[in-house]
Design a protein around this motif. Sequence first.
Motif, PDB file in Angstrom:
ATOM      1  N   ILE A  17      -7.862 -13.556   7.173  1.00  0.00           N
ATOM      2  CA  ILE A  17      -7.148 -12.073   7.287  1.00  0.00           C
ATOM      3  C   ILE A  17      -5.604 -12.308   7.307  1.00  0.00           C
ATOM      4  O   ILE A  17      -5.413 -13.004   8.323  1.00  0.00           O
ATOM      5  N   LEU A  20      -3.160  -7.719   9.239  1.00  0.00           N
ATOM      6  CA  LEU A  20      -3.984  -6.493   8.890  1.00  0.00           C
ATOM      7  C   LEU A  20      -3.977  -5.518  10.398  1.00  0.00           C
ATOM      8  O   LEU A  20      -3.948  -5.964  11.253  1.00  0.00           O
ATOM      9  N   LEU A  32     -17.193  -1.322   6.195  1.00  0.00           N
ATOM     10  CA  LEU A  32     -16.394  -2.170   5.640  1.00  0.00           C
ATOM     11  C   LEU A  32     -16.891  -2.826   4.354  1.00  0.00           C
ATOM     12  O   LEU A  32     -18.129  -3.293   4.262  1.00  0.00           O
ATOM     13  N   GLY A  34     -15.893  -4.564   0.184  1.00  0.00           N
ATOM     14  CA  GLY A  34     -14.984  -5.389  -0.682  1.00  0.00           C
ATOM     15  C   GLY A  34     -15.586  -6.285  -1.204  1.00  0.00           C
ATOM     16  O   GLY A  34     -16.959  -6.559  -0.936  1.00  0.00           O
ATOM     17  N   CYS A  38     -13.885 -11.416   0.976  1.00  0.00           N
ATOM     18  CA  CYS A  38     -12.552 -10.748   1.116  1.00  0.00           C
ATOM     19  C   CYS A  38     -12.291 -10.779   2.669  1.00  0.00           C
ATOM     20  O   CYS A  38     -11.209 -10.157   2.990  1.00  0.00           O
ATOM     21  N   LYS A  40     -14.789  -9.044   5.066  1.00  0.00           N
ATOM     22  CA  LYS A  40     -15.298  -8.193   5.976  1.00  0.00           C
ATOM     23  C   LYS A  40     -16.090  -8.920   7.132  1.00  0.00           C
ATOM     24  O   LYS A  40     -15.898  -8.165   8.281  1.00  0.00           O
ATOM     25  N   LEU A  43     -13.620 -10.194   9.991  1.00  0.00           N
ATOM     26  CA  LEU A  43     -12.837  -8.965  10.435  1.00  0.00           C
ATOM     27  C   LEU A  43     -13.946  -8.273  11.429  1.00  0.00           C
ATOM     28  O   LEU A  43     -13.533  -7.987  12.799  1.00  0.00           O
ATOM     29  N   LEU A 210     -11.083  -3.697   1.903  1.00  0.00           N
ATOM     30  CA  LEU A 210     -10.553  -5.129   1.849  1.00  0.00           C
ATOM     31  C   LEU A 210     -10.650  -5.733   0.547  1.00  0.00           C
ATOM     32  O   LEU A 210     -11.415  -5.778  -0.099  1.00  0.00           O
ATOM     33  N   ASN A 211      -9.483  -6.593   0.451  1.00  0.00           N
ATOM     34  CA  ASN A 211      -9.398  -7.567  -0.599  1.00  0.00           C
ATOM     35  C   ASN A 211      -8.517  -8.917  -0.384  1.00  0.00           C
ATOM     36  O   ASN A 211      -7.418  -8.443   0.145  1.00  0.00           O
ATOM     37  N   GLN A 214      -6.836  -8.486   3.161  1.00  0.00           N
ATOM     38  CA  GLN A 214      -5.924  -7.512   3.218  1.00  0.00           C
ATOM     39  C   GLN A 214      -6.455  -6.162   3.021  1.00  0.00           C
ATOM     40  O   GLN A 214      -7.373  -6.045   2.267  1.00  0.00           O
ATOM     41  N   LEU A 215      -5.863  -5.026   3.993  1.00  0.00           N
ATOM     42  CA  LEU A 215      -6.309  -3.699   3.793  1.00  0.00           C
ATOM     43  C   LEU A 215      -5.795  -3.324   2.483  1.00  0.00           C
ATOM     44  O   LEU A 215      -4.432  -3.240   2.301  1.00  0.00           O
ATOM     45  N   GLN A 218      -7.854   2.811   3.126  1.00  0.00           N
ATOM     46  CA  GLN A 218      -8.948   3.431   4.058  1.00  0.00           C
ATOM     47  C   GLN A 218      -8.931   5.056   4.037  1.00  0.00           C
ATOM     48  O   GLN A 218      -7.778   5.556   3.875  1.00  0.00           O
TER      49      GLN A 218
END
Length: 254
Positions: A17, A20, A32, A34, A38, A40, A43, A210-211, A214-215, A218
């Motif tokens: 992450i 973020l 969440l 992605g 990524c 998820k 996080l 997410l990818n 990173q965000l 949203q």
Amino acid sequence: MLCTKQLSVAYGDNTIIRDLSLTIPEGKITALIGPNGCGKSTLLKTLARINKPVSGDVYFDNQPLHQYPDKQLAQRISLLPQMLVSPEGITVRKLVEYGRSPYVSHWGKLSYKDKDIVDQVMEETGVLAMADKQVESLSGGQRQRAWIAMVMAQDADIVMMDEPTTYLDLSHQVDLMHLMRRMNDKGKTVVVVLHDLNQACRYCDYLVVLNDGQLVVQGEPETVFTASLLKEVFSFDAHVVKDPVANSPMCIAL
């Protein structure tokens, strides 16, 4: 309110992450989503204080998450992880009773209220009839529902679930989504990792995409779930149309 500020999380030298910052909407169901890898699950575990940030922090009600005593935090945030390992020989009822651990005295004895909550959540999740069976003897789907009952018994303000539909057939997936909605109707904030994008749009109020750690974006599904997003994040060509039943966006592969 649960939020992150310039959060970075790593496993060894591998940063998962990166820087973020986001806010989880209170009283909503947030998905969440992605591609695989990524960040998820990383996080989610960081929001539950399982992972320690490299930099930045997680805040809950404007207080850094690491400042909360363990028992107090367990009464506010619960987590159903992706990998579930139950103690050998434990029954379904005993597993669900563990969810009441943040509320019991030092003697570890359940009150009548605790036992009522355990019975109620076992009834809601359909595992009451197998209360005396050993968890290891259950099918994958039954075992998953027993763990979900344990998380519900914890009765935390925020319920987090990492891919909870794993091992569940389609009927039980839908049951779980409705159960998630009922928890939300009772005032719970729900944060869930989902791979099924159409389920995320149909049953969740808010998407965090997410990818590569990173965000990306949203917001509400109707706003952020677009064909261009699917192409950018998932390398996936699709039409986005309205679900004819739920009136939510859904994707159809080209």
